[in-house]
Every structure is written in C-alpha cells, then in structure tokens.
Scaffold this motif. Sequence first.
Motif, mmCIF file in Angstrom:
data_model
loop_
_atom_site.group_PDB
_atom_site.id
_atom_site.type_symbol
_atom_site.label_atom_id
_atom_site.label_comp_id
_atom_site.label_asym_id
_atom_site.label_seq_id
_atom_site.Cartn_x
_atom_site.Cartn_y
_atom_site.Cartn_z
ATOM 1 N N LEU A 213 0.827 -1.212 0.000
ATOM 2 C CA LEU A 213 0.000 0.000 0.000
ATOM 3 C C LEU A 213 0.857 1.257 0.000
ATOM 4 N N ALA A 214 1.976 1.227 0.712
ATOM 5 C CA ALA A 214 2.857 2.400 0.754
ATOM 6 C C ALA A 214 3.507 2.669 -0.595
ATOM 7 N N ARG B 124 -1.102 -7.271 -15.405
ATOM 8 C CA ARG B 124 -0.473 -5.985 -15.682
ATOM 9 C C ARG B 124 -1.568 -4.947 -15.885
ATOM 10 N N TYR B 125 -1.432 -3.839 -15.173
ATOM 11 C CA TYR B 125 -2.452 -2.802 -15.248
ATOM 12 C C TYR B 125 -1.781 -1.473 -15.562
ATOM 13 N N TRP C 296 -6.569 -2.540 -5.545
ATOM 14 C CA TRP C 296 -6.520 -3.969 -5.878
ATOM 15 C C TRP C 296 -5.635 -4.252 -7.090
ATOM 16 N N PRO C 297 -5.762 -3.530 -8.189
ATOM 17 C CA PRO C 297 -4.870 -3.824 -9.331
ATOM 18 C C PRO C 297 -3.397 -3.605 -9.018
ATOM 19 N N LEU C 298 -3.067 -2.505 -8.314
ATOM 20 C CA LEU C 298 -1.669 -2.207 -8.052
ATOM 21 C C LEU C 298 -1.073 -3.077 -6.944
ATOM 22 N N LEU C 299 -1.919 -3.759 -6.188
ATOM 23 C CA LEU C 299 -1.432 -4.713 -5.189
ATOM 24 C C LEU C 299 -1.221 -6.098 -5.777
ATOM 25 N N ASN C 300 -1.417 -6.264 -7.068
ATOM 26 C CA ASN C 300 -1.316 -7.585 -7.672
ATOM 27 C C ASN C 300 0.022 -8.264 -7.408
#
Length: 315
Positions: free
Chosen positions: A200-201, A312-313, A227-231
């Motif tokens: 998250l950071a 990949r987002y 959610w996408p960037l925590l994949n």
Amino acid sequence: MATTSEVGGGRPAPPPAPQRGGSLQRHQTRTAYLFLLLPLVFFLIVRFLPTFLALRMSFFDWNILKEQQPFVGLENYQKLAVDGKFLQALKNTALYTVIGVPLQIALGLALALLLSRIRALRGLYRALYFAPYVTPIVAAAWVWQWLFSPQFGPVNTVLMWLHIPPQSFLTSPSQALPTTAALVVWQNLGFQVVLFLAGLAAIPRTYYEAAEIDGATGWDAFRNITWPLLNPTIVFSVVTGTISYLQLFTQVVNLNFTDQGGPLGSTMTVALYIYQMAFGRYAMGYASAITVVLFVIILLITLFQLKFLTRRYDL
C-alpha cells in the motif's frame, strides 16, 4: 595523402590511452560472479544435491535397518496410489491450503487497510500484529493447545458463560483441522499485514487524489486502484502462503504431540507423513517417493499461480 601525424611534424600518432572504465567494469563483474559463486555452491550442496539423492533413493527399497537396498523402480510410487494414509494426508493438506491461504490474505489486507489510516500509535499496533509471526512455533502451539483444551481451556469456559456446550476442538476429528488451521492463520497474519502495508505504501497517493477529484467512492478507489496495483504483493502472498501450507509440519506435531496427525488422522499432513515413514518406519525409499510427489505438486501449483494470477495494469 598525408596523415595528421605527418602534417604535425612527421611523428607517429600516440597509441590510444587504455580505457580504465572498461577494466574497472570487468573487475567488478568478476567480483560479482565470485560473490555469487559462494551461495550457488551452497545451494548445489545443501539444496540440489539432496534433492537428486532423494529422487534416486525413491527408486529403491531403502531401509536403514536392512543390509540390502534393492532397486524397485516405480514400486514406491505405485504404492502411493493405494495408500489410504497418504491420500488422507494429501486431502488434509489441500484443506489446510484452501482454508488458510484465502483467510490469511483477506484478513491481512483488511487489517493493513485499517492500519494504513492510523496515525497515533501506528508502530505499536504493527508490532502487536507482527508479534505472533516471530513467536516460536512450538511455544505458540502449546499455548493454543491449552486455550482449546476440552477440560480447562479458556475458550470452552467462555462458551459455557454464553450457554454454549463445550467443544472438543483438538480431540474431535471434525474440529481438529480447522482449529489447527486457525493457529497457522493467526501466526502468519502479522507477516501478511506487514507485506500489504509495504504494498500500500508503494502506491502513489496522486492516484487517489485524482480519483477523489473525479468523484470516485472509497470502493471505486479500492477496486480500480488499490486492488490492481497490489497484484504483485497478492501473487507473492498467495505463492508463499500456498508453499507454506503444503509443507505444514511443526504446528501439527506440537498441537497433539501424543497423537501426531490425529485424532484418527484428521490433521495429518504430507510433510508429517514423510517424517513418520522416514524416521518412524525407516522406509527412506518410500518417504523419498512422497517427497518427490510433494515437490512436483508444489512446483506445478506455483507455476500455475504465477501464470494465471499475475496481471499488468496501466492506470
């Protein structure tokens, strides 16, 4: 046609100066390979060599109490298909994984989201959640055994206060596995919290500010940004958590030390069954065959997870 050196007085041009940068780079490269060689040798001797020896041993009726270790080919693997205890251990291990991995990830992410909003006593809360992860597993298992004791456990005492009949927990074939899984989830929860807090950071706050300007709700921001960037973090958590549960051993052994894997084999895991075959019956060849099967299962599941969970987002 005169060269530049001849025009300047007939002296030959001096040789080009040696490239000190290139020499330094080659020296650094050799040094890096030298340092990498040491852990490589370590892994070859401590990790890969025993793996190949276990694979070789799985084709023999290898018993340390016997003088002869005859070659049996695939006989050990054929026995696994009809070994009821192994199939039960495999089923239990799958249940541990299915229960534990999603639960610890969901709880870890939820707590990380809450802790990320806390400003006062942030370090204290994080330390409290991380403490079970660094607690010795054996000590935690013995405390857990006392908590869920059918006779004098505090959990049953609280249930009696609530007019709920006392439960057997670790002595019940239907409750022992979920109770053991709860211990593993509790112990790993702190690691999951720290892992998701780091993820998250790493997400830029500008994304949330832009979403807020566009009128996005908290759920919209979580679904489309968090959610996408925590994949990558989620994939790492799923893979490592799955491997950990498939190799589950210490908690099961110490929660019911007098009946390891019990009651009635309800908490038996593949790793514990390997231990019992190898050091209880000294059937090293058969235990090696189970080890190879477990290795293949872990490898295939890991490759499947890496292939189908990685996304990949582009925001």
